[in-house]
Design an enzyme around this catalytic site. Structure first.
Site, PDB file in Angstrom:
ATOM      1  N   TYR A 162       6.661   3.980  10.911  1.00 11.44           N
ATOM      2  CA  TYR A 162       7.019   2.562  10.979  1.00 11.44           C
ATOM      3  C   TYR A 162       7.614   1.979   9.699  1.00 11.44           C
ATOM      4  O   TYR A 162       7.910   0.796   9.644  1.00 11.44           O
ATOM      5  CB  TYR A 162       5.809   1.718  11.424  1.00 11.44           C
ATOM      6  CG  TYR A 162       4.567   1.905  10.555  1.00 11.44           C
ATOM      7  CD1 TYR A 162       4.416   1.184   9.375  1.00 11.44           C
ATOM      8  CD2 TYR A 162       3.568   2.795  10.916  1.00 11.44           C
ATOM      9  CE1 TYR A 162       3.286   1.351   8.578  1.00 11.44           C
ATOM     10  CE2 TYR A 162       2.443   2.975  10.130  1.00 11.44           C
ATOM     11  CZ  TYR A 162       2.304   2.257   8.958  1.00 11.44           C
ATOM     12  OH  TYR A 162       1.204   2.425   8.173  1.00 11.44           O
ATOM     13  N   ARG A 209       0.877  -1.185   0.000  1.00  8.47           N
ATOM     14  CA  ARG A 209       0.000   0.000   0.000  1.00  8.47           C
ATOM     15  C   ARG A 209       0.905   1.221   0.000  1.00  8.47           C
ATOM     16  O   ARG A 209       1.766   1.368   0.856  1.00  8.47           O
ATOM     17  CB  ARG A 209      -0.966  -0.076   1.184  1.00  8.47           C
ATOM     18  CG  ARG A 209      -0.655   0.774   2.352  1.00  8.47           C
ATOM     19  CD  ARG A 209      -1.760   0.785   3.383  1.00  8.47           C
ATOM     20  NE  ARG A 209      -1.355   0.208   4.663  1.00  8.47           N
ATOM     21  CZ  ARG A 209      -0.468   0.744   5.477  1.00  8.47           C
ATOM     22  NH1 ARG A 209       0.138   1.855   5.157  1.00  8.47           N
ATOM     23  NH2 ARG A 209      -0.169   0.159   6.619  1.00  8.47           N
ATOM     24  N   HIS A 239      -2.269   3.645   6.210  1.00 10.01           N
ATOM     25  CA  HIS A 239      -3.278   2.621   6.499  1.00 10.01           C
ATOM     26  C   HIS A 239      -4.679   3.235   6.371  1.00 10.01           C
ATOM     27  O   HIS A 239      -5.553   2.692   5.699  1.00 10.01           O
ATOM     28  CB  HIS A 239      -3.065   2.062   7.904  1.00 10.01           C
ATOM     29  CG  HIS A 239      -4.188   1.194   8.384  1.00 10.01           C
ATOM     30  ND1 HIS A 239      -4.431  -0.051   7.862  1.00 10.01           N
ATOM     31  CD2 HIS A 239      -5.155   1.424   9.305  1.00 10.01           C
ATOM     32  CE1 HIS A 239      -5.504  -0.561   8.448  1.00 10.01           C
ATOM     33  NE2 HIS A 239      -5.956   0.303   9.319  1.00 10.01           N
TER      34      HIS A 239
HETATM   35  C1  LIG Z   1     -11.151  -8.030  14.819  1.00  7.26           C
HETATM   36  C2  LIG Z   1     -10.437  -6.727  14.623  1.00  7.26           C
HETATM   37  N1  LIG Z   1      -9.315  -6.469  15.309  1.00  7.26           N
HETATM   38  C3  LIG Z   1      -8.644  -5.301  15.126  1.00  7.26           C
HETATM   39  C4  LIG Z   1      -9.133  -4.363  14.267  1.00  7.26           C
HETATM   40  C5  LIG Z   1      -8.380  -3.049  14.051  1.00  7.26           C
HETATM   41  N2  LIG Z   1      -7.738  -3.056  12.720  1.00  7.26           N
HETATM   42  C6  LIG Z   1      -8.271  -2.366  11.704  1.00  7.26           C
HETATM   43  S1  LIG Z   1      -7.380  -2.558  10.299  1.00  7.26           S
HETATM   44  C7  LIG Z   1      -6.261  -3.574  11.047  1.00  7.26           C
HETATM   45  C8  LIG Z   1      -5.101  -4.158  10.268  1.00  7.26           C
HETATM   46  C9  LIG Z   1      -5.489  -5.142   9.253  1.00  7.26           C
HETATM   47  O1  LIG Z   1      -4.399  -5.464   8.449  1.00  7.26           O
HETATM   48  P1  LIG Z   1      -4.550  -6.366   7.159  1.00  7.26           P
HETATM   49  O2  LIG Z   1      -5.429  -7.521   7.436  1.00  7.26           O
HETATM   50  O3  LIG Z   1      -3.179  -6.662   6.675  1.00  7.26           O
HETATM   51  O4  LIG Z   1      -5.313  -5.429   6.108  1.00  7.26           O
HETATM   52  P2  LIG Z   1      -4.849  -4.045   5.470  1.00  7.26           P
HETATM   53  O5  LIG Z   1      -5.385  -2.960   6.362  1.00  7.26           O
HETATM   54  O6  LIG Z   1      -3.370  -4.026   5.378  1.00  7.26           O
HETATM   55  O7  LIG Z   1      -5.498  -4.013   4.122  1.00  7.26           O
HETATM   56  C10 LIG Z   1      -6.594  -3.747  12.391  1.00  7.26           C
HETATM   57  C11 LIG Z   1      -5.813  -4.545  13.338  1.00  7.26           C
HETATM   58  C12 LIG Z   1     -10.333  -4.652  13.569  1.00  7.26           C
HETATM   59  N3  LIG Z   1     -10.862  -3.815  12.681  1.00  7.26           N
HETATM   60  N4  LIG Z   1     -10.949  -5.850  13.740  1.00  7.26           N
END
Ligand SMILES: Cc1ncc(C[n+]2csc(CCOP(=O)(O)OP(=O)(O)O)c2C)c(N)n1
Ligand SMILES: [Mg+2]
Length: 360
Positions: free
Chosen positions: A268, A255, A259
């Site tokens: 980071y 990306r 985020h």
């Molecule tokens: C069950 C849950 N835990 C924590 C969060 C907070 N959270 C939002 S996005 C994220 C990271 C997700 O990373 P990834 O699966 O790699 O997807 P990306 O955002 O990189 O597309 C987290 C931990 C959430 N939305 N749902």
């Protein structure tokens, strides 16, 4: 000692970073298809950049940009039939658009309008999921339903690398394989879950290899190579439709932005790392080089495509803003097909409060 480097997970790639590839392999893609693919990716980039600006202007709410991930999303979704189901997370705006979701609907979503969570009836797109990994279970369930009903639809579940650290992902993979249902797990490994790099989330060398434990096929593909993604997804979907069961695809990507609009990625990851992906590995660049070689791309065409996409964004935004705001009373309408008695009571109470009546 167990050496996971022995596992056969080479990355599928058809177009390298400079837009070069095996001529014979590239011949399978028609000029028309290449232009369609590129135009979708270009449009997606415009949409993403405009949404980011609109958030900064206070016109929309928090937004999760996807620039850099266009090849993974558009390449995969164009391999589907219209009746196939997709299960998107907040990062998959491009996949949603290319599977038919109107741009106005995206604006409803990013403006927090109740309609943003309600897909039009004729589209097989699940509501955008914010709970990490939860949609993997929905996708397996939907695919199981299709199998029981004897329907030919395939379910495609989109999620990130971080989602593979959730129990939901493993449960969904397990049952998908046990019941041999037509679901494709499509992981966009953009190498970070917010600020957590992938090597701190898993000891596996690849995410694709996790498929082995569940008895299904796993493939690692260059997620910034739209043609490799398309080909990999097409094979997976054809096999699933043919009754050959589920598959896990890991699309390795990056990306380019934060985020979300609340994030500062410089905290980071290094500027050099981001710059390298922006300059050398941009998924739009390598496809454009191929188009140029085939005489399908000119600066004038590019300008026209960008202008058209910008006009569409403006029109969709204006349409969304003109829509009635909606109220708290509406949110109860789209939770269940048939609302429970408790929900009906809550809705009635909300309506009474809205009218300013005393609530007993
Ligand atoms: C069950 C849950 N835990 C924590 C969060 C907070 N959270 C939002 S996005 C994220 C990271 C997700 O990373 P990834 O699966 O790699 O997807 P990306 O955002 O990189 O597309 C987290 C931990 C959430 N939305 N749902
Ligand atoms: Mg991620």
């Amino acid at each position: 000692m167990f050496d996971q480097n022995q596992l056969p997970f080479d990355m599928v790639q058809l177009l390298d970073e400079n837009g070069n590839g095996d001529e014979e392999a590239l011949q399978q893609f028609s000029d028309e298809f290449l232009v369609t693919l590129y135009k979708w990716m270009r449009k997606a980039r415009v949409v993403d950049e405009r949404l980011l600006k609109m958030q900064r202007q206070g016109r929309i709410g928090t937004y999760a940009p996807f620039s850099g991930q266009e090849a993974a999303q558009i390449g995969s979704v164009l391999a589907l039939e219209k009746e196939d189901w997709i299960f998107p997370s907040y990062r998959e705006i491009a996949a949603c658009l290319a599977h038919g979701l109107p741009l106005t609907q995206i604006f409803h979503y990013v403006r927090g309008h109740v309609l943003g969570g309600r897909t039009p009836e004729h589209l097989n797109i699940f509501p955008i999921q914010i709970i990490i990994g939860a949609q993997t279970l929905h996708a397996t369930g939907c695919a199981w339903a299709a199998k029981l009903k004897g329907e030919k639809q395939v379910s495609v579940c989109y999620f990130g690398d971080g989602a593979t650290s959730e129990g939901d992902f493993h449960e969904a993979m397990n049952f998908a394989s046990v019941y041999q249902v037509p679901v494709i797990f499509f992981c966009q490994n953009n190498q970070y879950a917010i600020s957590v790099p992938v090597h701190k989330q898993t000891a596996s060398r690849t995410i694709a290899q996790k498929a082995i434990a569940y008895g299904m096929k796993g493939v690692l593909v260059d997620g910034n190579d739209a043609l490799a993604v398309y080909k990999t997804m097409k094979e997976a979907v054809d096999a699933a439709r043919n009754g050959e069961g589920p598959m896990l695809i890991e699309a390795l990507t990056y990306r380019l932005g934060p985020h979300t609009t609340s994030d500062d990625p410089t905290k980071y990851r290094s500027a050099e790392e981001a710059e390298q992906w922006r300059r050398k590995k941009d998924p739009l660049h390598r496809l454009r080089v191929l188009l140029e070689k085939r005489g399908l791309w000119t600066e004038e065409k590019e300008e026209a495509w960008v202008a058209q996409a910008n006009d569409e964004v403006t029109a969709a935004y204006e349409e969304a803003v003109a829509a009635e705001t909606g109220s708290i009373v509406d949110v109860f309408d789209y939770v269940y097909g048939k609302p429970s008695k408790l929900l009906q009571e809550q809705q009635q109470e909300a309506a009474r409060r809205k009218q300013g009546k005393e609530v007993k």
